[in-house]
Design a protein around this motif. Structure first.
Motif, PDB file in Angstrom:
ATOM      1  N   ALA A   1       9.455  -0.193   5.985  1.00 43.57           N
ATOM      2  CA  ALA A   1       9.303   0.637   7.184  1.00 43.57           C
ATOM      3  C   ALA A   1      10.660   1.031   7.755  1.00 43.57           C
ATOM      4  CB  ALA A   1       8.493  -0.109   8.237  1.00 43.57           C
ATOM      5  N   VAL A   2      10.801   2.331   8.033  1.00 46.43           N
ATOM      6  CA  VAL A   2      12.031   2.844   8.631  1.00 46.43           C
ATOM      7  C   VAL A   2      11.665   3.700   9.833  1.00 46.43           C
ATOM      8  CG1 VAL A   2      13.383   2.797   6.515  1.00 46.43           C
ATOM      9  CG2 VAL A   2      12.027   4.823   7.069  1.00 46.43           C
TER      10      VAL A   2
ATOM     11  N   ARG B   1       6.722   4.321   5.837  1.00 46.77           N
ATOM     12  CA  ARG B   1       7.041   3.458   4.713  1.00 46.77           C
ATOM     13  C   ARG B   1       6.367   4.014   3.467  1.00 46.77           C
ATOM     14  NH1 ARG B   1       3.201  -2.020   5.223  1.00 46.77           N
ATOM     15  NH2 ARG B   1       1.208  -0.958   4.813  1.00 46.77           N
ATOM     16  N   ILE B   2       6.765   3.481   2.312  1.00 44.76           N
ATOM     17  CA  ILE B   2       6.129   3.868   1.050  1.00 44.76           C
ATOM     18  C   ILE B   2       5.721   2.601   0.320  1.00 44.76           C
ATOM     19  CG2 ILE B   2       6.382   5.062  -1.153  1.00 44.76           C
ATOM     20  CD1 ILE B   2       8.461   6.838   0.077  1.00 44.76           C
ATOM     21  N   CYS B   3       4.456   2.551  -0.088  1.00 46.48           N
ATOM     22  CA  CYS B   3       3.935   1.418  -0.844  1.00 46.48           C
ATOM     23  C   CYS B   3       3.652   1.855  -2.281  1.00 46.48           C
ATOM     24  CB  CYS B   3       2.655   0.885  -0.209  1.00 46.48           C
ATOM     25  SG  CYS B   3       2.916   0.198   1.440  1.00 46.48           S
ATOM     26  N   ARG B   4       3.784   0.919  -3.186  1.00 48.08           N
ATOM     27  CA  ARG B   4       3.563   1.193  -4.608  1.00 48.08           C
ATOM     28  C   ARG B   4       2.300   0.468  -5.061  1.00 48.08           C
ATOM     29  NH1 ARG B   4       6.110  -0.742  -9.774  1.00 48.08           N
ATOM     30  NH2 ARG B   4       6.357   1.071 -11.147  1.00 48.08           N
ATOM     31  N   TYR B   5       1.444   1.220  -5.762  1.00 50.50           N
ATOM     32  CA  TYR B   5       0.170   0.683  -6.238  1.00 50.50           C
ATOM     33  C   TYR B   5       0.031   0.927  -7.730  1.00 50.50           C
ATOM     34  CZ  TYR B   5      -1.594   0.393  -1.392  1.00 50.50           C
ATOM     35  OH  TYR B   5      -1.785   0.093  -0.070  1.00 50.50           O
ATOM     36  N   GLU B   6      -0.771   0.082  -8.346  1.00 55.54           N
ATOM     37  CA  GLU B   6      -1.263   0.371  -9.692  1.00 55.54           C
ATOM     38  C   GLU B   6      -2.646   0.998  -9.543  1.00 55.54           C
ATOM     39  OE1 GLU B   6      -3.029  -2.039 -13.514  1.00 55.54           O
ATOM     40  OE2 GLU B   6      -1.262  -2.892 -12.497  1.00 55.54           O
ATOM     41  N   TYR B   7      -2.819   2.155 -10.149  1.00 51.83           N
ATOM     42  CA  TYR B   7      -4.098   2.875 -10.087  1.00 51.83           C
ATOM     43  C   TYR B   7      -4.768   2.835 -11.461  1.00 51.83           C
ATOM     44  CZ  TYR B   7      -4.028   5.222  -5.509  1.00 51.83           C
ATOM     45  OH  TYR B   7      -4.074   5.506  -4.158  1.00 51.83           O
TER      46      TYR B   7
ATOM     47  N   ILE C   1       2.266   5.630  -2.188  1.00 53.81           N
ATOM     48  CA  ILE C   1       1.463   6.014  -1.028  1.00 53.81           C
ATOM     49  C   ILE C   1       2.364   5.985   0.203  1.00 53.81           C
ATOM     50  CG2 ILE C   1      -0.545   5.477   0.385  1.00 53.81           C
ATOM     51  CD1 ILE C   1      -1.171   6.431  -2.469  1.00 53.81           C
ATOM     52  N   VAL C   2       2.507   7.147   0.831  1.00 57.46           N
ATOM     53  CA  VAL C   2       3.360   7.289   2.013  1.00 57.46           C
ATOM     54  C   VAL C   2       2.502   7.069   3.253  1.00 57.46           C
ATOM     55  CG1 VAL C   2       4.981   8.772   3.227  1.00 57.46           C
ATOM     56  CG2 VAL C   2       4.742   8.962   0.739  1.00 57.46           C
ATOM     57  N   GLU C   3       2.958   6.201   4.139  1.00 55.57           N
ATOM     58  CA  GLU C   3       2.195   5.850   5.328  1.00 55.57           C
ATOM     59  C   GLU C   3       3.090   5.906   6.568  1.00 55.57           C
ATOM     60  OE1 GLU C   3      -0.875   2.574   3.441  1.00 55.57           O
ATOM     61  OE2 GLU C   3       1.109   1.927   4.089  1.00 55.57           O
ATOM     62  N   GLY C   4       2.446   6.065   7.705  1.00 56.80           N
ATOM     63  CA  GLY C   4       3.172   6.051   8.971  1.00 56.80           C
ATOM     64  C   GLY C   4       2.373   5.341  10.039  1.00 56.80           C
ATOM     65  N   THR C   5       3.040   4.966  11.107  1.00 54.73           N
ATOM     66  CA  THR C   5       2.369   4.376  12.258  1.00 54.73           C
ATOM     67  C   THR C   5       3.056   4.862  13.524  1.00 54.73           C
ATOM     68  OG1 THR C   5       1.686   2.306  13.333  1.00 54.73           O
ATOM     69  CG2 THR C   5       3.816   2.300  12.210  1.00 54.73           C
ATOM     70  N   ASP C   6       2.278   5.008  14.597  1.00 50.20           N
ATOM     71  CA  ASP C   6       2.853   5.397  15.884  1.00 50.20           C
ATOM     72  C   ASP C   6       3.033   4.199  16.813  1.00 50.20           C
ATOM     73  OD1 ASP C   6       0.208   4.899  16.365  1.00 50.20           O
ATOM     74  OD2 ASP C   6      -0.305   6.943  16.962  1.00 50.20           O
ATOM     75  N   GLU C   7       2.814   3.006  16.292  1.00 54.65           N
ATOM     76  CA  GLU C   7       3.015   1.804  17.101  1.00 54.65           C
ATOM     77  C   GLU C   7       4.512   1.538  17.261  1.00 54.65           C
ATOM     78  OE1 GLU C   7       0.785  -1.452  15.507  1.00 54.65           O
ATOM     79  OE2 GLU C   7      -1.011  -0.220  15.183  1.00 54.65           O
ATOM     80  N   PRO C   8       4.950   1.094  18.429  1.00 53.22           N
ATOM     81  CA  PRO C   8       6.393   0.931  18.683  1.00 53.22           C
ATOM     82  C   PRO C   8       7.026  -0.228  17.940  1.00 53.22           C
ATOM     83  CG  PRO C   8       5.115   0.152  20.559  1.00 53.22           C
ATOM     84  CD  PRO C   8       4.138   0.811  19.638  1.00 53.22           C
ATOM     85  N   GLU C   9       6.225  -1.218  17.514  1.00 52.41           N
ATOM     86  CA  GLU C   9       6.753  -2.363  16.796  1.00 52.41           C
ATOM     87  C   GLU C   9       5.870  -2.660  15.590  1.00 52.41           C
ATOM     88  OE1 GLU C   9       7.276  -5.760  19.252  1.00 52.41           O
ATOM     89  OE2 GLU C   9       8.653  -4.778  20.656  1.00 52.41           O
ATOM     90  N   ILE C  10       6.498  -3.201  14.538  1.00 48.79           N
ATOM     91  CA  ILE C  10       5.774  -3.549  13.322  1.00 48.79           C
ATOM     92  C   ILE C  10       5.334  -5.001  13.400  1.00 48.79           C
ATOM     93  CG2 ILE C  10       5.874  -3.697  10.807  1.00 48.79           C
ATOM     94  CD1 ILE C  10       6.083  -0.872  11.892  1.00 48.79           C
TER      95      ILE C  10
END
Length: 480
Positions: free
Chosen positions: A470-471, A438-444, A347-356
């Motif tokens: 996160a990059v 970032r990319i997270c790995r899940y079991e489906y 699952i590919v995710e993104g955020t527009d927040e300046p800090e994690i």
């Protein structure tokens, strides 16, 4: 040379040619709509970079001579238009030589695409389409009766496709031998379809029958394709029924449909056409000597090149899918030599927040075909081929499959690269690019009947960890 043609196979030839042309059209349209993000000048694996490193003799292609996105698009849409014309029967209104030129152009154009497509075009159905398309050049049109040798080569291709797939299953995974692979396959296959959830929940005895029927269809029935009529047509019908079951239960691009089209070429003979209430074979003109010579030469070439696929079939270390020449003329095939027991998804995710921080809100990128949201019913996409979605499934199995392109994908998302974003169903950052991805790995797993009734979810998932932390754009993006 009275033995050279068999007029009673006019039906099988017509069905094969029309069906193959339709699948050619699907393949060209698929390339035209996806190439910019995958192999275009701003794509994940650009063609110019590939052709600068790989010699023409290793990957013959018109794009070795010249490449631009505009030129590639023109060639892909030309192939789509040419395929549509062939499907409409235009070659039957042309002289024999002109019909052969039309088929040859389709083959040369698609070969040019596959040979610069890199990992995005490394699927068995690409090679299968090219091999079938090459043989179609020499099948003739309404000017001549169907050549017996070319029909035999098509049956030989279908035999290698089915028998190779059957052998690799028996050799590759114990669950095929104990008939339990279908306990898992419908859930763990690359791109489930809208009926896959229901197939998965069939009783286990039915799954065992599915596996046993698969062995019969792939290990026994193919031999009957070489039998006299009507046995060969009955065998072809069994192959078609098996493939329609696979069409209903999953998304395998045009693999199943092309197998059906190949099986249609085996249908014929006066007994079969008479039983179907069809008219007798039309009158055909005499076969030109030059055409006889070409067909004989092609048959001899295929016999010689068949040495490598046959050796592979007989080997205990059988390779599942491989092409032995840059022209992909006589290949080896196989599918699902091993079946996963667990489904993994990236699952590919993104955020527009300046800090994690621990409170960071991550937004998910939605793909067109692969599972993501829990309540989204898997879509029907085949015979269309979603290449990025398929590679994401492979990447979830092992980072080895993602090494060449996944860093480029993340960088493209950080830049809101429009060509790459068109490969997705939804971009959660349409206005400006995200600060981090970032990319997270899940079991489906598929939900149960009670879970579906309770919350309307087709899937449930368990978080396994970060696949790529996160990059940001200012950071170098490395492989997982």
């Amino acid at each position: 040379m009275d033995w050279f043609t068999d007029p009673d196979y006019w039906l099988g030839r017509m069905l094969f040619q029309r069906g193959l042309a339709v699948l050619y059209c699907v393949a060209f349209v698929s390339s035209a709509l996806q190439f910019r993000g995958l192999i275009g000048e701003r794509g994940l694996l650009p063609v110019p970079r590939f052709t600068a490193q790989v010699a023409f003799r290793r990957a013959p292609s018109i794009f070795q001579l010249h490449y631009s996105d505009r030129f590639f698009a023109a060639m892909a849409w030309t192939g789509a238009a040419g395929s549509a014309a062939v499907a409409a029967g235009v070659p039957d209104r042309l002289p024999l030589w002109a019909a052969m030129v039309m088929w040859a152009l389709l083959w040369a154009l698609y070969l040019s695409i596959v040979n610069v497509g890199q990992t995005w075009y490394g699927f068995m159905w690409e090679y299968l389409l090219l091999e079938a398309g090459f043989l179609a050049i020499f099948l003739g049109n309404d000017d001549v009766a169907p050549p017996v040798l070319v029909r035999g080569l098509l049956i030989w291709l279908l035999f290698r496709l089915e028998f190779g797939a059957g052998l690799i299953k028996l050799r590759g995974d114990s669950c095929w031998r104990d008939l339990t692979c279908l306990y898992y396959h419908h859930e763990t296959q690359p791109l489930p379809g809208p009926l896959s959830w229901f197939f998965h929940h069939l009783p286990k005895p039915v799954h065992r029958v599915e596996a046993a029927a698969n062995h019969v269809a792939q290990l026994l029935v193919p031999f009957a394709l070489f039998a006299p009529q009507p046995a060969a047509s009955i065998a072809a019908g069994l192959v078609i029924v098996t493939q329609l079951w696979l069409v209903a239960s999953g998304n395998f691009a045009w693999l199943n449909w092309l197998t059906i089209v190949l099986a249609l070429s085996a249908i014929g003979g006066s007994q079969v056409t008479g039983a179907l209430g069809l008219p007798p074979a039309p009158r055909f003109a005499a076969v030109p000597v030059w055409f006889e010579g070409l067909v004989l030469a092609v048959a001899a070439l295929v016999v010689v090149l068949s040495y490598w696929p046959v050796r592979n079939l007989l080997s205990r270390s059988q390779v599942m899918n491989a092409s032995f020449t840059p022209l992909h003329l006589v290949n080896t095939y196989g599918a699902f030599g091993s079946v996963g027991r667990t489904r993994y998804e990236l699952i590919v995710e993104g955020t527009d927040e300046p800090e994690i921080t621990e409170e960071t809100v991550w937004k998910e990128y939605v793909f067109k075909g692969k599972p993501g949201g829990m309540r989204r019913l898997p879509p029907q996409v085949a015979p269309y081929h979603l290449r990025l979605d398929w590679l994401m499934w492979f990447a979830a199995l092992s980072p080895v499959y993602a090494a060449g392109w996944l860093p480029a994908l993340l960088l493209a998302l950080l830049e809101n690269n429009p060509a790459v974003l068109r490969l997705l169903r939804r971009n959660p950052f349409p206005g400006s690019p995200p600060a981090f991805v970032r990319i997270c790995r899940y079991e489906y797993r598929f939900t149960s009947w009670s879970e579906l009734r309770a919350n309307g979810a087709w899937w449930s998932r368990t978080f396994l960890g970060e696949y790529v932390p996160a990059v940001a754009k200012r950071q170098p993006v490395s492989s997982p």
